[in-house]
Design an enzyme around this catalytic site. Structure first.
Site, PDB file in Angstrom:
ATOM      1  N   ARG A 193      77.203  73.636  63.094  1.00  0.00           N
ATOM      2  CA  ARG A 193      76.582  72.456  63.725  1.00  0.00           C
ATOM      3  C   ARG A 193      75.360  72.854  64.537  1.00  0.00           C
ATOM      4  O   ARG A 193      74.366  72.138  64.573  1.00  0.00           O
ATOM      5  CB  ARG A 193      77.616  71.736  64.604  1.00  0.00           C
ATOM      6  CG  ARG A 193      78.677  71.022  63.773  1.00  0.00           C
ATOM      7  CD  ARG A 193      79.885  70.631  64.586  1.00  0.00           C
ATOM      8  NE  ARG A 193      79.608  69.650  65.612  1.00  0.00           N
ATOM      9  CZ  ARG A 193      80.425  69.391  66.634  1.00  0.00           C
ATOM     10  NH1 ARG A 193      81.561  70.051  66.758  1.00  0.00           N
ATOM     11  NH2 ARG A 193      80.113  68.473  67.509  1.00  0.00           N
ATOM     12  N   LYS A 198      75.998  64.959  75.752  1.00  0.00           N
ATOM     13  CA  LYS A 198      75.388  63.643  75.481  1.00  0.00           C
ATOM     14  C   LYS A 198      76.406  62.511  75.677  1.00  0.00           C
ATOM     15  O   LYS A 198      76.128  61.523  76.335  1.00  0.00           O
ATOM     16  CB  LYS A 198      74.845  63.578  74.039  1.00  0.00           C
ATOM     17  CG  LYS A 198      73.842  64.662  73.697  1.00  0.00           C
ATOM     18  CD  LYS A 198      73.352  64.548  72.271  1.00  0.00           C
ATOM     19  CE  LYS A 198      74.418  64.743  71.215  1.00  0.00           C
ATOM     20  NZ  LYS A 198      74.998  66.098  71.149  1.00  0.00           N
ATOM     21  N   ARG A 225      69.024  61.877  64.263  1.00  0.00           N
ATOM     22  CA  ARG A 225      69.282  63.315  64.166  1.00  0.00           C
ATOM     23  C   ARG A 225      68.361  64.001  63.174  1.00  0.00           C
ATOM     24  O   ARG A 225      68.433  65.222  63.017  1.00  0.00           O
ATOM     25  CB  ARG A 225      70.705  63.512  63.666  1.00  0.00           C
ATOM     26  CG  ARG A 225      71.672  63.955  64.717  1.00  0.00           C
ATOM     27  CD  ARG A 225      73.015  64.001  64.052  1.00  0.00           C
ATOM     28  NE  ARG A 225      73.869  64.957  64.656  1.00  0.00           N
ATOM     29  CZ  ARG A 225      74.827  64.615  65.516  1.00  0.00           C
ATOM     30  NH1 ARG A 225      75.010  63.373  65.860  1.00  0.00           N
ATOM     31  NH2 ARG A 225      75.604  65.546  66.008  1.00  0.00           N
ATOM     32  N   ARG A 283      89.075  67.925  68.498  1.00  0.00           N
ATOM     33  CA  ARG A 283      88.377  67.489  67.284  1.00  0.00           C
ATOM     34  C   ARG A 283      88.414  68.575  66.211  1.00  0.00           C
ATOM     35  O   ARG A 283      88.271  69.757  66.513  1.00  0.00           O
ATOM     36  CB  ARG A 283      86.914  67.156  67.625  1.00  0.00           C
ATOM     37  CG  ARG A 283      86.713  65.691  67.900  1.00  0.00           C
ATOM     38  CD  ARG A 283      85.385  65.366  68.471  1.00  0.00           C
ATOM     39  NE  ARG A 283      84.232  65.884  67.752  1.00  0.00           N
ATOM     40  CZ  ARG A 283      82.981  65.582  68.069  1.00  0.00           C
ATOM     41  NH1 ARG A 283      82.729  64.756  69.061  1.00  0.00           N
ATOM     42  NH2 ARG A 283      81.973  66.092  67.388  1.00  0.00           N
ATOM     43  N   ARG A 329      87.045  71.232  74.886  1.00  0.00           N
ATOM     44  CA  ARG A 329      86.908  69.767  74.831  1.00  0.00           C
ATOM     45  C   ARG A 329      88.187  69.108  74.284  1.00  0.00           C
ATOM     46  O   ARG A 329      88.789  69.573  73.327  1.00  0.00           O
ATOM     47  CB  ARG A 329      85.742  69.359  73.936  1.00  0.00           C
ATOM     48  CG  ARG A 329      85.749  67.849  73.747  1.00  0.00           C
ATOM     49  CD  ARG A 329      84.505  67.279  73.233  1.00  0.00           C
ATOM     50  NE  ARG A 329      84.055  67.860  71.984  1.00  0.00           N
ATOM     51  CZ  ARG A 329      82.903  67.525  71.441  1.00  0.00           C
ATOM     52  NH1 ARG A 329      82.123  66.650  72.016  1.00  0.00           N
ATOM     53  NH2 ARG A 329      82.536  68.078  70.310  1.00  0.00           N
TER      54      ARG A 329
END
Ligand code: AP5
Length: 215
Positions: free
Chosen positions: A171, A13, A88, A160, A127
């Site tokens: 998540r 996203k 969300r 992160r 990431r």
């Protein structure tokens, strides 16, 4: 143009939002990035948000909604905006509809970036994000030009805290229970565009542009 990007954590996203933002010259509103900014500035909101984020849980609706209410009335949103990671939950989506309705505007499209859970863990482990501007990279799929430094602002890249495998699993669970029902919510408004998010970054972008009637 007013868009919402929906999809699992790590579906891409943020990556797609950045590209759409450059094309349409409208801001991205990423509630995750706003919370991370508060955390790094050690604000009260940051202190409240961090315990939920580190555990892979959602920050309570009332905190998120207030934040977005304030953000969308700023001048830079006059020509549109791209929501990344908001709404969300159903209460967040209902609150957004009301906020926009009060301003006499509405969402044009909701883009559902679909990536199966099995691909997500690999994406998250690779990431890297900019410690300053939040731009996102990947050790295999989207490398920075100068190793360890952001292409946009030259700040250091980092991993992160919530990209640890166990947290990513939480998540994903939260996504399926609380966020996926939004597809049905926006389907009833006839606004959902479905995108295969497993293709490479440029192909995903091209598919989105095509569905938006831009090429
Ligand atoms: P947030 O920051 O919004 O995280 P997220 O939704 O979990 O999404 P991510 O940022 O992890 O992934 P993404 O889909 O943007 O993927 P990206 O483009 O980076 O939220 C974090 C936390 O904040 C939440 O868990 C919650 O606690 C809290 N929060 C935020 N908003 C909230 C809200 N509204 N309500 C309550 N709580 C909220 O891509 C991932 C990686 O894959 C990158 O390395 C990228 O380079 C790579 N990649 C991207 N596209 C591709 C592709 N097509 N092929 C291969 N690799 C790709």
């Amino acid at each position: 143009m007013r868009l919402i990007l929906l999809g699992a954590p790590g579906a891409g996203k943020g990556t797609q939002a950045e590209m759409l933002m450059k094309y349409y010259k409208i801001p991205t509103i990423s509630t995750g990035n706003i919370f991370r900014e508060h955390i790094s500035n050690k604000t009260d909101l940051g202190k409240q948000a961090t315990k939920y984020m580190d555990a892979g849980q959602l920050v309570p609706d009332e905190l998120v909604i207030e934040l977005v209410k304030d953000r969308i009335t700023r001048d830079d949103c006059k020509n549109g905006m791209i929501f990344d990671g908001f709404p969300r939950t159903i209460p967040q989506a209902e609150a957004l509809d009301k906020m926009l309705n009060d301003l006499g505007i509405s969402i044009d499209y909701v883009i559902d970036v679909d990536v199966p859970d099995e691909n997500i863990i690999e994406r998250m482990s690779g990431r890297r994000v900019c410690s300053k501007c939040g731009a996102s990279y990947h050790t295999k799929h989207k490398k920075e030009k100068l190793e360890g430094n952001c292409d946009e602002c030259a700040s250091t890249l980092m991993q992160r805290v919530d990209d640890k495998e166990e947290t990513v699993k939480n998540r994903l669970q939260v996504y399926h229970m609380q966020t996926k029902p939004l597809i049905e919510y926006y389907n009833k408004q006839n606004k959902v565009l479905y995108i295969d998010g497993t293709a490479d970054v440029i192909k995903v972008h091209d598919s989105i542009m095509k569905l938006l009637g831009e090429n």
